[in-house]
Motif scaffolding. Structure first.
Motif, short mmCIF file in Angstrom:
data_model
loop_
_atom_site.label_atom_id
_atom_site.label_comp_id
_atom_site.label_asym_id
_atom_site.label_seq_id
_atom_site.Cartn_x
_atom_site.Cartn_y
_atom_site.Cartn_z
N PRO A 67 -0.21 2.08 -0.42
CA PRO A 67 -0.07 1.01 -1.41
C PRO A 67 -0.59 1.46 -2.77
CG PRO A 67 -1.93 0.59 0.03
CD PRO A 67 -1.23 1.79 0.58
N GLY A 68 -0.04 0.88 -3.80
CA GLY A 68 -0.50 1.17 -5.16
C GLY A 68 -1.12 -0.07 -5.77
N GLU A 69 -1.29 -0.03 -7.08
CA GLU A 69 -1.91 -1.16 -7.77
C GLU A 69 -1.09 -2.43 -7.61
OE1 GLU A 69 -2.64 -0.21 -11.82
OE2 GLU A 69 -4.13 1.35 -11.39
N GLY A 70 0.23 -2.26 -7.47
CA GLY A 70 1.10 -3.42 -7.31
C GLY A 70 1.32 -3.84 -5.87
N GLY A 71 0.56 -3.26 -4.95
CA GLY A 71 0.73 -3.61 -3.54
C GLY A 71 1.54 -2.56 -2.80
N ASP A 72 2.07 -2.96 -1.67
CA ASP A 72 2.82 -2.03 -0.83
C ASP A 72 4.21 -1.81 -1.41
OD1 ASP A 72 4.81 -1.41 1.50
OD2 ASP A 72 2.82 -0.98 2.32
N PRO A 73 4.57 -0.55 -1.75
CA PRO A 73 5.86 -0.31 -2.40
C PRO A 73 7.05 -0.55 -1.49
CG PRO A 73 4.79 1.77 -1.86
CD PRO A 73 3.78 0.69 -1.58
N VAL A 74 6.89 -0.31 -0.20
CA VAL A 74 8.02 -0.51 0.72
C VAL A 74 8.32 -2.00 0.88
CG1 VAL A 74 8.92 -0.05 3.02
CG2 VAL A 74 7.48 1.64 1.89
N LEU A 75 7.27 -2.80 1.03
CA LEU A 75 7.50 -4.24 1.11
C LEU A 75 8.12 -4.78 -0.18
CD1 LEU A 75 4.31 -5.52 2.95
CD2 LEU A 75 6.67 -5.63 3.78
N ALA A 76 7.63 -4.27 -1.31
CA ALA A 76 8.16 -4.74 -2.59
C ALA A 76 9.65 -4.45 -2.72
CB ALA A 76 7.40 -4.10 -3.74
N ALA A 77 10.06 -3.28 -2.23
CA ALA A 77 11.46 -2.87 -2.40
C ALA A 77 12.36 -3.30 -1.25
CB ALA A 77 11.53 -1.35 -2.55
N ALA A 78 11.80 -3.44 -0.05
CA ALA A 78 12.66 -3.56 1.13
C ALA A 78 12.39 -4.76 2.02
CB ALA A 78 12.54 -2.29 1.97
N GLN A 79 11.47 -5.65 1.64
CA GLN A 79 11.15 -6.75 2.54
C GLN A 79 12.37 -7.61 2.85
OE1 GLN A 79 7.59 -8.86 1.62
NE2 GLN A 79 7.89 -10.42 3.19
#
Length: 304
Positions: free
Chosen positions: A75-87
């Motif tokens: 995860p980065g500062e904006g949270g989990d990148p995979v969830l952000a892109a693919a949820q």
């Protein structure tokens, strides 16, 4: 039907997971770097670029046929990148999906002053990156509850294996024997990350699992043992208080705990390498400690 695995973040652990795949399993995976696409192909992974924000049409197509999703992206500062892109894709456009595995870290437990911890222990992370991991774990487990899919959170100890170990550090002159009274760490050989993941996935199990060895040990002992196997003098002992360390390296020493793997064993998994002595001995005997030369295998890790 073919079992299709998709790995977000197919780096050091992801390549080991791909190498240990069951027969008849196809593996796809992502990298952020175009320069690393060929290394994924060499590892038997169908490569995809993922910039951490958007899915390409090719990636979305591969996900639509995925049966097992493995997430090894931090995860980065904006949270989990995979969830952000693919949820949304996971929830509505992956009809064959059976199981999700999220690779986390035992850092989520924080500091327990050398006491034993297990999956029921309160998570009280110290560093910002570990707090982000706790949030990401919760988000993935919530997605599993929402979709009815089993989500396994694999909490990994310090990762080592071919190309990434105390032998390499000794050869390169970067090994240190830092002495901090009472300090111990657990470790896990990358082959056992792969083995545990496939075992848990095969059982369709969900929940948190500590993927770690049997023996929390002082880091200086690991370096000294590797030096004995190599037949070289170990580096001098350095008091922790006077050591020149990066902020990240120093932060590892701010957490002291002994991590139990009893739940993983109760699930039926048998470790290939139960402790650092077994693993270092095997790698030294067969020469695998040098690794295949991938840059991923030489990524930074603790001083042991």
């Amino acid at each position: 039907m073919t079992q299709n695995v998709f790995i977000f973040g197919a780096g050091y652990s992801g390549k080991a997971i791909a190498a240990a795949r069951p027969a008849g399993t196809a593996v796809s995976g992502t990298t952020r770097s175009p320069e690393k696409l060929e290394s994924l192909r060499r590892a038997g992974i169908a490569p995809h670029l993922f910039d951490g924000t958007h899915l390409t049409s090719e990636t979305a197509e591969a996900l639509a046929d995925t049966t097992h999703l493995v997430v090894s992206a931090a995860p980065g500062e904006g949270g989990d990148p995979v969830l952000a892109a693919a949820q949304e894709t996971i929830g509505s456009a992956m009809p064959r999906l059976e199981w999700i595995g999220y690779l986390s870290t035992v850092g989520v437990y924080g500091d327990h002053q050398g006491a034993w911890v297990d999956e029921t222990t309160e998570c009280r992370p110290v560093s910002g990156r570990s707090r982000a991991r706790v949030a990401a774990e919760a988000a993935w487990l919530a997605l599993g509850a929402e979709t009815g899919l089993p989500v396994a959170v694999l909490r990994l100890s310090g990762i080592y294996g071919p190309g990434r170990n105390a032998f390499v550090n000794l050869e390169q002159g970067t090994a240190k024997r830092l002495i901090k009274a009472g300090q111990v760490f657990n470790r896990i050989h990358v082959a056992d990350i792969a083995g545990a993941l496939w075992h848990i996935a095969g059982r369709g199990a969900g929940g948190a699992f500590n993927v770690t060895d049997d023996e929390p040990a002082p880091p200086q002992d690991v370096v000294a043992h590797a030096a004995r196997l190599m037949g070289v003098a170990p580096p001098p002992e350095i008091p922790f208080e006077t050591a020149q360390l990066s902020p990240m390296a120093r932060s590892f020493y701010g957490e002291n705990k002994r991590v139990s793997n009893a739940k993983l064993k109760a699930e039926g998994y048998q470790l290939r390498f139960s402790d650092y002595r077994a693993a270092l001995g095997a790698m030294w005997a067969d020469g695998s400690w040098r690794g295949a030369g991938d840059a991923d295998a030489r990524s930074p890790m603790r001083s042991d």
